[in-house]
Design a protein around this motif. Structure first.
Motif, mmCIF file in Angstrom:
data_model
loop_
_atom_site.group_PDB
_atom_site.id
_atom_site.type_symbol
_atom_site.label_atom_id
_atom_site.label_comp_id
_atom_site.label_asym_id
_atom_site.label_seq_id
_atom_site.Cartn_x
_atom_site.Cartn_y
_atom_site.Cartn_z
ATOM 1 N N GLU A 1 39.572 39.469 44.875
ATOM 2 C CA GLU A 1 39.270 39.620 43.461
ATOM 3 C C GLU A 1 38.761 38.283 42.948
ATOM 4 N N SER B 1 28.795 49.400 38.362
ATOM 5 C CA SER B 1 28.659 48.105 39.025
ATOM 6 C C SER B 1 28.976 48.169 40.511
ATOM 7 N N GLY C 1 34.869 37.089 36.664
ATOM 8 C CA GLY C 1 33.490 37.402 36.315
ATOM 9 C C GLY C 1 33.350 37.552 34.810
ATOM 10 N N HIS D 1 35.063 40.376 32.862
ATOM 11 C CA HIS D 1 35.404 41.350 33.891
ATOM 12 C C HIS D 1 36.018 40.640 35.099
ATOM 13 N N ARG D 2 36.524 41.442 36.017
ATOM 14 C CA ARG D 2 36.981 40.959 37.311
ATOM 15 C C ARG D 2 36.137 41.656 38.372
ATOM 16 N N ILE D 3 35.771 40.938 39.403
ATOM 17 C CA ILE D 3 35.008 41.476 40.516
ATOM 18 C C ILE D 3 36.001 41.855 41.601
ATOM 19 N N CYS E 1 33.115 46.110 39.377
ATOM 20 C CA CYS E 1 33.666 45.249 38.329
ATOM 21 C C CYS E 1 34.430 46.085 37.319
#
Length: 180
Positions: A133, A49, A136, A139-141, A63
């Motif tokens: 941060e 990603s 998402g 997930h975390r971006i 991500c």
């Protein structure tokens, strides 16, 4: 009204994760290993990603799952490295994609300015500080401000300067380049 035979999800219903994975898998991506230093060594994870966000200021993102060990380390340390994998590094990609703490045994690494390991056999690397941060889904971006970067291709032939890619659930090589 006819139904599109290529439609994986009936109109009006939310797609399930398998359908999303199958369709998004048709978008070829690069493969990177994000690494960071911990109190007792190094950690890392394979990501596909990774992307550039901005050139001025230089920002990148990737991500991670919300429960990722690497995410907790990046938050705590505020620094990490992104290693763009070479075509010859498929075993490295699989090593860092496995659950659990990855082993750096046998990998040729240098310690970057952030303290994070840089994989010498990679095509390129970027060292970053945590800039932001965002949520998402599951997930975390993670957005990083680039503080150092470099090209590492060995120039020794096929697989060392070419990137590793991910397509339709498999690691792949980039066979041909398009003409400009």
């Amino acid at each position: 009204m006819t139904t599109d035979p290529h439609l994986l999800v009936p109109d009006g219903l939310a797609p399930d994760p398998d359908a999303v994975r199958r369709v998004c898998g048709h978008f070829a991506t690069g493969v990177a290993v994000v690494t960071a230093a911990t109190d007792d060594g190094w950690t890392g994870a394979t990501v596909n990603s990774f992307t550039s966000v901005s050139l001025e200021p230089p920002l990148v993102l990737f991500c991670l799952r919300r429960d990722s060990r690497l995410l907790h380390t990046v938050r705590a340390r505020g620094r990490f490295a992104v290693n763009v994998l070479a075509a010859a590094q498929s075993t490295t990609a699989l090593r860092f994609a496995a659950r659990g703490q990855p082993s750096f045994d046998g990998l040729d690494c240098l310690v970057g300015t952030t303290g994070a390991p840089v994989l010498r056999d990679s095509v390129a690397y970027l060292e970053c500080t945590l800039a932001d941060e965002h949520p998402g889904g599951d997930h975390r971006i993670v957005v990083g401000a680039v503080t150092a970067l470099g090209l590492l291709g060995s120039g020794t032939g096929v697989g060392h300067d070419d990137p590793l890619t991910f397509y339709r659930g498999r690691l792949a090589r980039l066979d041909k380049e398009c003409q400009r």
